[in-house]
Motif scaffolding. Structure first.
Motif, short mmCIF file in Angstrom:
data_model
loop_
_atom_site.label_atom_id
_atom_site.label_comp_id
_atom_site.label_asym_id
_atom_site.label_seq_id
_atom_site.Cartn_x
_atom_site.Cartn_y
_atom_site.Cartn_z
N ILE A 135 0.86 -1.19 0.00
CA ILE A 135 0.00 0.00 0.00
C ILE A 135 0.90 1.23 0.00
N HIS A 136 0.70 2.12 -0.97
CA HIS A 136 1.47 3.36 -1.02
C HIS A 136 0.85 4.36 -0.06
N CYS A 137 1.66 4.83 0.90
CA CYS A 137 1.20 5.84 1.85
C CYS A 137 2.25 6.95 1.91
N LEU A 138 1.86 8.16 1.51
CA LEU A 138 2.79 9.29 1.45
C LEU A 138 2.42 10.27 2.57
N GLU A 139 3.32 10.40 3.53
CA GLU A 139 3.07 11.26 4.69
C GLU A 139 3.94 12.51 4.63
N ASN A 140 3.28 13.66 4.59
CA ASN A 140 3.98 14.96 4.57
C ASN A 140 5.11 15.01 3.55
N GLU A 141 4.79 14.58 2.31
CA GLU A 141 5.78 14.60 1.23
C GLU A 141 5.49 15.73 0.24
N TYR A 142 4.62 16.66 0.65
CA TYR A 142 4.32 17.84 -0.17
C TYR A 142 3.93 17.46 -1.59
N VAL A 143 2.91 16.60 -1.67
CA VAL A 143 2.40 16.17 -2.97
C VAL A 143 1.55 17.30 -3.57
N LYS A 144 1.84 17.66 -4.81
CA LYS A 144 1.09 18.72 -5.49
C LYS A 144 -0.06 18.15 -6.31
N SER A 145 0.14 16.94 -6.87
CA SER A 145 -0.94 16.34 -7.65
C SER A 145 -0.71 14.84 -7.79
N VAL A 146 -1.82 14.12 -7.93
CA VAL A 146 -1.79 12.68 -8.24
C VAL A 146 -2.75 12.47 -9.40
N ARG A 147 -2.19 12.13 -10.55
CA ARG A 147 -3.03 11.91 -11.73
C ARG A 147 -2.78 10.50 -12.26
#
Length: 288
Positions: A149-161
């Motif tokens: 499972i991909h879990c991104l914590e506080n990685e400053y993601v701008k977009s997921v497309r």
């Protein structure tokens, strides 16, 4: 030997805990699409289009939990083609469940990794690995069991497309081995099929090994294009991606896949000459 059965029981418990957490967590935004599953016996069918089934908000949280728990063989679906759930869930880090969700996902991924490592490292043959999985994890679908499972914590993601990846597997073969396989097939072939095999054998024999390539079609896969402040990262996306951060982000659901809408090849792409086909694979010669 690792106690795989115990690890699997721990995994089942953690997946149930994650399901309860997701059911009581209001997301900032959530969208998950169920990709129609492949039926048993239809694995080799040509895919002309895929129509994802989209849900949002709390329904998406419910479907995500179902996706993460989906690790068993299900009738009437194929055991060879993975069932896929494409989407993104954005959680606020200050929500009371966010830290628990992050921790539970980390534990789930750790257990999955431990099971895979034990099966691969402690069993040399394919049959032994098969037995290790199915004796200790009854009814499990291995490709589902292993996927993280991909879990991104506080990685400053701008977009997921999301997009559809349509790539072929291309590798340089062992020329002598390939010629041997064609010779063996030629001996079994009917007179009508022998000529094509003889011609292919001759073309491969007169081509330098470093110029030979074997192209095998790979089924279309959903991918996530994740843009962070540090840059773009593309990952396969058979399961929903969890993003935990305060900052807003852009996203959209995976589009329908239409096979006829093919991306144009780059004009600078190196051309290959097709020598022929063998065992469902295309044999090519690279040109300088």
């Amino acid at each position: 030997m690792t106690d795989i059965k115990s690890l699997f029981e721990q995994l089942t418990t953690k997946l149930q805990q994650l399901e309860k957490l997701l059911a009581t967590t209001q997301p900032v935004q959530a969208l998950v699409s169920r990709i129609p599953a492949v039926l048993k016996g239809q694995e080799q069918a040509i895919i002309n289009q895929i129509m994802p089934e989209l849900v949002t908000d709390m329904l998406a949280m419910k479907l995500a939990a179902e996706a993460f728990k989906d690790i068993h063989i299900k009738h009437p679906f194929s055991q060879k083609s993975a069932r896929r759930y494409v989407g993104m869930i954005h959680l606020h880090p200050e929500h009371q469940n966010s830290a628990k969700i992050i921790s539970t996902i980390e534990q789930i991924n750790t257990i999955k990794g431990a099971i895979e490592h034990a099966v691969v490292s402690e069993n040399e043959s394919r049959q032994a690995r098969f037995s290790a999985i199915h004796d200790n994890c009854p009814g499990v679908m291995t490709v589902h069991l292993y996927r993280k499972i991909h879990c991104l914590e506080n990685e400053y993601v701008k977009s997921v497309r999301f997009s559809w990846q349509r790539k072929d597997s291309l590798h340089q073969p062992d020329k002598i081995k390939l010629l041997g396989e064609i010779t063996a097939e030629q001996e079994r072939a009917t007179p009508d099929n022998q000529l094509a095999l003889i011609q292919l054998h001759q073309q491969i024999a007169t081509t330098a090994e470093h110029q030979l390539r074997v192209r095998r079609p790979v089924k279309v896969q959903p991918a996530a294009n994740i843009v962070k402040v540090t840059g773009l990262k593309t990952v396969t996306a058979p399961l929903p991606i969890i993003v935990v951060q305060k900052e807003p982000l852009e996203t959209h659901a995976v589009a329908d896949f239409i096979a006829s809408h093919m991306r144009k090849q780059r004009s600078d792409k190196r051309k290959n000459v097709i020598l022929g086909t063998f065992s469902g694979k295309t044999i090519e010669k690279t040109m300088a």
